[in-house]
Scaffold this motif. Structure first.
Motif, PDB file in Angstrom:
ATOM      1  N   PHE A 146       0.618  -1.457  -0.019  1.00 27.29           N
ATOM      2  CA  PHE A 146       0.313  -0.009  -0.283  1.00 27.29           C
ATOM      3  C   PHE A 146       0.775   1.423  -0.250  1.00 27.29           C
ATOM      4  O   PHE A 146       0.466   2.626  -0.356  1.00 27.29           O
ATOM      5  CB  PHE A 146      -1.242  -0.212   0.931  1.00 27.29           C
ATOM      6  CG  PHE A 146      -2.496  -0.770   0.977  1.00 27.29           C
ATOM      7  CD1 PHE A 146      -2.495  -1.630  -0.405  1.00 27.29           C
ATOM      8  CD2 PHE A 146      -3.607  -0.370   2.141  1.00 27.29           C
ATOM      9  CE1 PHE A 146      -3.530  -1.841  -0.006  1.00 27.29           C
ATOM     10  CE2 PHE A 146      -4.736  -1.798   1.824  1.00 27.29           C
ATOM     11  CZ  PHE A 146      -4.172  -2.431   0.791  1.00 27.29           C
ATOM     12  N   ASP A 147       2.105   1.482   0.693  1.00 27.64           N
ATOM     13  CA  ASP A 147       2.633   2.249   0.558  1.00 27.64           C
ATOM     14  C   ASP A 147       3.900   2.729  -1.009  1.00 27.64           C
ATOM     15  O   ASP A 147       3.253   3.387  -1.292  1.00 27.64           O
ATOM     16  CB  ASP A 147       3.514   1.862   1.594  1.00 27.64           C
ATOM     17  CG  ASP A 147       3.358   2.340   3.235  1.00 27.64           C
ATOM     18  OD1 ASP A 147       2.217   2.905   3.899  1.00 27.64           O
ATOM     19  OD2 ASP A 147       4.032   1.779   4.135  1.00 27.64           O
ATOM     20  N   TYR A 148       4.090   2.032  -0.869  1.00 26.70           N
ATOM     21  CA  TYR A 148       4.743   1.028  -2.197  1.00 26.70           C
ATOM     22  C   TYR A 148       3.588   2.398  -3.541  1.00 26.70           C
ATOM     23  O   TYR A 148       4.024   3.078  -4.000  1.00 26.70           O
ATOM     24  CB  TYR A 148       4.850   0.112  -2.650  1.00 26.70           C
ATOM     25  CG  TYR A 148       5.540   0.302  -4.405  1.00 26.70           C
ATOM     26  CD1 TYR A 148       6.921   0.833  -4.807  1.00 26.70           C
ATOM     27  CD2 TYR A 148       4.700  -0.211  -4.942  1.00 26.70           C
ATOM     28  CE1 TYR A 148       7.215   0.464  -5.700  1.00 26.70           C
ATOM     29  CE2 TYR A 148       4.418  -0.876  -6.970  1.00 26.70           C
ATOM     30  CZ  TYR A 148       6.344   0.129  -6.864  1.00 26.70           C
ATOM     31  OH  TYR A 148       6.910  -0.369  -9.008  1.00 26.70           O
ATOM     32  N   PHE A 149       2.050   2.084  -3.409  1.00 26.57           N
ATOM     33  CA  PHE A 149       1.554   2.702  -4.163  1.00 26.57           C
ATOM     34  C   PHE A 149       0.522   3.645  -3.974  1.00 26.57           C
ATOM     35  O   PHE A 149       0.538   4.912  -5.073  1.00 26.57           O
ATOM     36  CB  PHE A 149      -0.367   1.743  -4.601  1.00 26.57           C
ATOM     37  CG  PHE A 149       0.304   0.583  -5.186  1.00 26.57           C
ATOM     38  CD1 PHE A 149      -0.179   0.399  -6.874  1.00 26.57           C
ATOM     39  CD2 PHE A 149       1.110  -0.828  -5.470  1.00 26.57           C
ATOM     40  CE1 PHE A 149       0.263  -0.244  -7.579  1.00 26.57           C
ATOM     41  CE2 PHE A 149       0.927  -1.451  -6.038  1.00 26.57           C
ATOM     42  CZ  PHE A 149       0.912  -1.827  -7.388  1.00 26.57           C
ATOM     43  N   CYS A 150       1.547   4.431  -2.625  1.00 27.19           N
ATOM     44  CA  CYS A 150       0.525   5.182  -2.120  1.00 27.19           C
ATOM     45  C   CYS A 150       1.902   7.266  -2.544  1.00 27.19           C
ATOM     46  O   CYS A 150       1.760   7.785  -3.292  1.00 27.19           O
ATOM     47  CB  CYS A 150       1.173   5.758  -0.460  1.00 27.19           C
ATOM     48  SG  CYS A 150      -0.836   5.316  -0.066  1.00 27.19           S
ATOM     49  N   GLU A 151       3.137   6.038  -3.081  1.00 29.41           N
ATOM     50  CA  GLU A 151       4.266   6.910  -3.863  1.00 29.41           C
ATOM     51  C   GLU A 151       4.116   6.830  -4.961  1.00 29.41           C
ATOM     52  O   GLU A 151       4.012   7.539  -5.741  1.00 29.41           O
ATOM     53  CB  GLU A 151       5.565   6.187  -3.206  1.00 29.41           C
ATOM     54  CG  GLU A 151       5.817   6.000  -1.863  1.00 29.41           C
ATOM     55  CD  GLU A 151       6.855   5.239  -1.521  1.00 29.41           C
ATOM     56  OE1 GLU A 151       7.395   5.343  -2.634  1.00 29.41           O
ATOM     57  OE2 GLU A 151       7.428   5.642  -0.560  1.00 29.41           O
ATOM     58  N   ARG A 152       3.303   5.793  -5.669  1.00 23.40           N
ATOM     59  CA  ARG A 152       2.910   6.070  -7.212  1.00 23.40           C
ATOM     60  C   ARG A 152       2.270   6.733  -7.765  1.00 23.40           C
ATOM     61  O   ARG A 152       1.742   6.916  -8.787  1.00 23.40           O
ATOM     62  CB  ARG A 152       2.922   4.822  -7.828  1.00 23.40           C
ATOM     63  CG  ARG A 152       3.948   3.507  -8.161  1.00 23.40           C
ATOM     64  CD  ARG A 152       3.874   2.377  -7.910  1.00 23.40           C
ATOM     65  NE  ARG A 152       3.592   2.310  -9.387  1.00 23.40           N
ATOM     66  CZ  ARG A 152       2.981   0.887 -10.380  1.00 23.40           C
ATOM     67  NH1 ARG A 152       3.360   0.632  -9.886  1.00 23.40           N
ATOM     68  NH2 ARG A 152       3.318   1.282 -11.532  1.00 23.40           N
TER      69      ARG A 152
END
Length: 153
Positions: free
Chosen positions: A56-62
């Motif tokens: 989820f954090d990775y997709f928040c960055e993207r």
């Protein structure tokens, strides 16, 4: 039911309550205690939580203007403030990452909302909590009747 897991107990009944207007005489010393919440699941396995958080954090960055909502029993990736088309594409990618990665063998449900993706343990929902509460209530009523209490209809 709070998050489908923790329904509050009923408020304590006060047998010492009087109908006078004097507040001090209407409350027992125990009425100041807050009721405790009750867990309605047999067990909580949140081993999957950390790995889902990383995805989820990775997709928040993207995904600009997306965010993660951390709840007691689930995680939600929300893209309601993101670009609608880009958010949908990212949600599709996120689901693919989850299914092939951290939750491939985990006992979780993935719920795709209008502009969100939620991951929670299997069997943790408000309807499941209500089912458990009703079963416990019926069990208490049956136990009461089996031991000679009340009048049977």
């Amino acid at each position: 039911a709070q998050k489908g897991v923790f329904p509050p107990p009923p408020p304590p009944r006060n047998p010492f309550r009087k109908s006078t207007g004097d507040r001090k005489s209407t409350e027992s010393p125990h009425s100041q205690e807050a009721p405790q919440w009750i867990c309605t699941t047999d067990s909580m396995n949140l081993d999957w939580l950390e790995s889902v958080q990383l995805v989820f954090d990775y997709f928040c960055e993207r995904t600009p203007r997306s965010f993660v909502e951390t709840r007691e029993t689930s995680l939600v990736w929300n893209y309601k403030y993101a670009d609608p088309e880009f958010g949908m594409i990212q949600a599709r990618d996120l689901l693919q990452h989850l299914v092939t990665g951290p939750i491939s063998n985990a006992p979780v449900d993935v719920i795709q909302g209008t502009k969100s993706v939620e991951v929670r343990q299997v069997g943790v929902s408000k309807s499941a909590a209500i089912d458990r509460i009703l079963m416990a209530t019926v069990g208490q009523i049956n136990n009461y009747h089996q031991h000679g209490g009340g009048v049977r209809a």
